[in-house]
Design a protein around this motif. Sequence first.
Motif, mmCIF file in Angstrom:
data_model
loop_
_atom_site.group_PDB
_atom_site.id
_atom_site.type_symbol
_atom_site.label_atom_id
_atom_site.label_comp_id
_atom_site.label_asym_id
_atom_site.label_seq_id
_atom_site.Cartn_x
_atom_site.Cartn_y
_atom_site.Cartn_z
ATOM 1 N N ASP A 22 0.828 -1.220 0.000
ATOM 2 C CA ASP A 22 0.000 0.000 0.000
ATOM 3 C C ASP A 22 0.859 1.265 0.000
ATOM 4 O OD1 ASP A 22 -2.337 -1.469 -0.014
ATOM 5 O OD2 ASP A 22 -2.631 -1.364 2.163
ATOM 6 N N GLU A 23 1.967 1.236 0.761
ATOM 7 C CA GLU A 23 2.852 2.403 0.818
ATOM 8 C C GLU A 23 3.489 2.666 -0.548
ATOM 9 O OE1 GLU A 23 5.739 2.534 3.931
ATOM 10 O OE2 GLU A 23 4.293 1.963 5.486
ATOM 11 N N LEU A 24 3.905 1.611 -1.220
ATOM 12 C CA LEU A 24 4.541 1.780 -2.531
ATOM 13 C C LEU A 24 3.533 2.260 -3.572
ATOM 14 C CD1 LEU A 24 6.927 -1.322 -2.724
ATOM 15 C CD2 LEU A 24 7.473 1.039 -2.081
ATOM 16 N N ILE A 25 2.324 1.754 -3.490
ATOM 17 C CA ILE A 25 1.270 2.199 -4.415
ATOM 18 C C ILE A 25 0.996 3.691 -4.218
ATOM 19 C CG2 ILE A 25 -1.215 2.073 -4.859
ATOM 20 C CD1 ILE A 25 0.213 -0.115 -6.293
ATOM 21 N N GLU A 26 0.926 4.108 -2.956
ATOM 22 C CA GLU A 26 0.683 5.525 -2.665
ATOM 23 C C GLU A 26 1.820 6.398 -3.201
ATOM 24 O OE1 GLU A 26 -0.198 8.511 1.137
ATOM 25 O OE2 GLU A 26 0.129 6.378 1.464
ATOM 26 N N LEU A 94 1.786 -5.469 -6.039
ATOM 27 C CA LEU A 94 1.876 -4.246 -6.835
ATOM 28 C C LEU A 94 1.208 -4.418 -8.195
ATOM 29 C CD1 LEU A 94 5.529 -3.107 -6.025
ATOM 30 C CD2 LEU A 94 3.395 -2.112 -5.175
ATOM 31 N N LEU A 95 1.374 -5.581 -8.800
ATOM 32 C CA LEU A 95 0.734 -5.827 -10.095
ATOM 33 C C LEU A 95 -0.786 -5.792 -9.969
ATOM 34 C CD1 LEU A 95 2.939 -8.687 -11.627
ATOM 35 C CD2 LEU A 95 2.834 -6.307 -12.364
ATOM 36 N N GLN A 96 -1.289 -6.384 -8.901
ATOM 37 C CA GLN A 96 -2.735 -6.403 -8.703
ATOM 38 C C GLN A 96 -3.291 -4.987 -8.549
ATOM 39 O OE1 GLN A 96 -4.076 -8.889 -5.474
ATOM 40 N NE2 GLN A 96 -6.138 -8.043 -5.488
ATOM 41 N N LYS A 97 -2.661 -4.199 -7.704
ATOM 42 C CA LYS A 97 -3.160 -2.843 -7.462
ATOM 43 C C LYS A 97 -2.874 -1.915 -8.645
ATOM 44 C CE LYS A 97 -3.189 -3.074 -2.438
ATOM 45 N NZ LYS A 97 -4.630 -2.830 -2.280
ATOM 46 N N ALA A 98 -1.725 -2.139 -9.314
ATOM 47 C CA ALA A 98 -1.415 -1.340 -10.498
ATOM 48 C C ALA A 98 -2.437 -1.611 -11.592
ATOM 49 C CB ALA A 98 -0.005 -1.666 -10.991
ATOM 50 N N ASN A 99 -2.913 -2.840 -11.653
ATOM 51 C CA ASN A 99 -3.943 -3.199 -12.622
ATOM 52 C C ASN A 99 -5.245 -2.466 -12.319
ATOM 53 O OD1 ASN A 99 -4.881 -5.028 -14.839
ATOM 54 N ND2 ASN A 99 -6.226 -5.801 -13.233
ATOM 55 N N GLU A 100 -5.607 -2.427 -11.040
ATOM 56 C CA GLU A 100 -6.843 -1.741 -10.625
ATOM 57 C C GLU A 100 -6.769 -0.247 -10.932
ATOM 58 O OE1 GLU A 100 -7.121 -2.628 -6.498
ATOM 59 O OE2 GLU A 100 -7.492 -4.774 -6.804
ATOM 60 N N LEU A 118 6.576 -13.967 -19.442
ATOM 61 C CA LEU A 118 6.129 -13.066 -18.382
ATOM 62 C C LEU A 118 5.177 -12.012 -18.933
ATOM 63 C CD1 LEU A 118 6.437 -11.953 -15.425
ATOM 64 C CD2 LEU A 118 8.214 -10.468 -16.367
ATOM 65 N N VAL A 119 5.568 -11.388 -20.024
ATOM 66 C CA VAL A 119 4.724 -10.355 -20.638
ATOM 67 C C VAL A 119 3.366 -10.939 -21.031
ATOM 68 C CG1 VAL A 119 4.457 -8.881 -22.670
ATOM 69 C CG2 VAL A 119 6.630 -8.902 -21.428
ATOM 70 N N LYS A 120 3.380 -12.124 -21.596
ATOM 71 C CA LYS A 120 2.128 -12.778 -21.995
ATOM 72 C C LYS A 120 1.251 -13.039 -20.779
ATOM 73 C CE LYS A 120 0.352 -16.718 -24.651
ATOM 74 N NZ LYS A 120 0.716 -17.930 -25.427
ATOM 75 N N HIS A 121 1.872 -13.500 -19.694
ATOM 76 C CA HIS A 121 1.119 -13.776 -18.466
ATOM 77 C C HIS A 121 0.488 -12.502 -17.910
ATOM 78 C CE1 HIS A 121 0.208 -15.558 -14.502
ATOM 79 N NE2 HIS A 121 0.628 -14.404 -14.012
ATOM 80 N N VAL A 122 1.267 -11.430 -17.874
ATOM 81 C CA VAL A 122 0.752 -10.168 -17.337
ATOM 82 C C VAL A 122 -0.364 -9.620 -18.224
ATOM 83 C CG1 VAL A 122 1.335 -7.771 -16.779
ATOM 84 C CG2 VAL A 122 2.890 -9.615 -16.129
ATOM 85 N N GLU A 123 -0.191 -9.708 -19.523
ATOM 86 C CA GLU A 123 -1.232 -9.227 -20.446
ATOM 87 C C GLU A 123 -2.536 -10.000 -20.260
ATOM 88 O OE1 GLU A 123 1.500 -7.663 -24.211
ATOM 89 O OE2 GLU A 123 0.718 -9.718 -24.208
ATOM 90 N N GLN A 124 -2.430 -11.292 -19.972
ATOM 91 C CA GLN A 124 -3.627 -12.125 -19.815
ATOM 92 C C GLN A 124 -4.292 -11.964 -18.454
ATOM 93 O OE1 GLN A 124 -2.109 -16.051 -20.658
ATOM 94 N NE2 GLN A 124 -2.445 -15.856 -22.863
ATOM 95 N N ASN A 125 -3.486 -11.741 -17.423
ATOM 96 C CA ASN A 125 -4.015 -11.729 -16.063
ATOM 97 C C ASN A 125 -4.164 -10.344 -15.447
ATOM 98 O OD1 ASN A 125 -4.076 -14.773 -15.095
ATOM 99 N ND2 ASN A 125 -2.227 -14.508 -16.329
ATOM 100 N N TYR A 126 -3.511 -9.354 -16.049
ATOM 101 C CA TYR A 126 -3.597 -7.972 -15.556
ATOM 102 C C TYR A 126 -3.825 -7.066 -16.772
ATOM 103 C CZ TYR A 126 -1.206 -10.258 -11.622
ATOM 104 O OH TYR A 126 -0.855 -11.107 -10.600
ATOM 105 N N SER A 127 -4.990 -7.216 -17.359
ATOM 106 C CA SER A 127 -5.260 -6.591 -18.659
ATOM 107 C C SER A 127 -5.270 -5.070 -18.643
ATOM 108 C CB SER A 127 -6.595 -7.106 -19.219
ATOM 109 O OG SER A 127 -7.648 -6.845 -18.299
ATOM 110 N N ASP A 128 -5.423 -4.456 -17.463
ATOM 111 C CA ASP A 128 -5.466 -2.993 -17.400
ATOM 112 C C ASP A 128 -4.112 -2.368 -17.086
ATOM 113 O OD1 ASP A 128 -8.131 -2.601 -18.090
ATOM 114 O OD2 ASP A 128 -8.813 -3.014 -16.050
ATOM 115 N N ILE A 129 -3.096 -3.206 -16.894
ATOM 116 C CA ILE A 129 -1.741 -2.679 -16.696
ATOM 117 C C ILE A 129 -1.169 -2.260 -18.046
ATOM 118 C CG2 ILE A 129 0.645 -3.463 -16.323
ATOM 119 C CD1 ILE A 129 -0.178 -4.775 -13.803
#
Length: 243
Positions: A22-26, A94-100, A118-129
Amino acid sequence: MKQTVDILGIPFYNVSQSTFVDELIEAAANQERRFVVTANPEIVMHTKQDMAFNHAVLQADYIVADGIGVVKAAKSIGKPLEGRVTGFDTMLGLLQKANEMKMSVYFVGAKPNVIKKLVKHVEQNYSDINIVGARDGYFLASEAEAVADDIFQSKADFIFLALGFPRQEKWISSYIEKFNKGIFIGVGGSFDVLSGCTKRAPEFWVKSNLEWLYRILSQPRRWRRALAIPKFVMAMKRQRKQR
């Protein structure tokens, strides 16, 4: 002012995993710059023999306890930490919150096939990043500044480096002053795990704080690195006596 616990000269930030994310996201949302080191006993011991690495680690804004050995060491001197704060779990959080929040990331490190997966995984699972850059870790020292320039131009909110220690920390230390924003964090072998190229220890091993042993058993070539653990234990005994 953040609370730290000194373990063999390394000030570990006393924070929980979720609070740290949370601190890093802020900080990222406020367009701030942070340098994060996730350290285990092996990294602590390496700071004693590599002064350039020691300087890089101590330059970090946050040093967190990636290894259970560090958590036990803090408890042994009567200054317990809230728990482990691992590079892998920090990256996932961070990936989860960055996606949100539809934020941007840049990945540096690992082998070419790993970074592609890795890029493929992130594109599929965190589509808003927004993935603003991704490159493997096989670049020459003479190319390091060009990599920094590309990250600077990307304006990434989060920069994950899987170059292994001490390289990733030294790289961040060398170039972070170039930047006025961005969360820089070395995550070691996390790309291999998240991409599916390497399996993380089963939940039983993780909950039993034996993830380090699982790695050695599944990757015997790591046994030399495990020698840092008894050295760390002996160094902590000396620290307690001095107290």
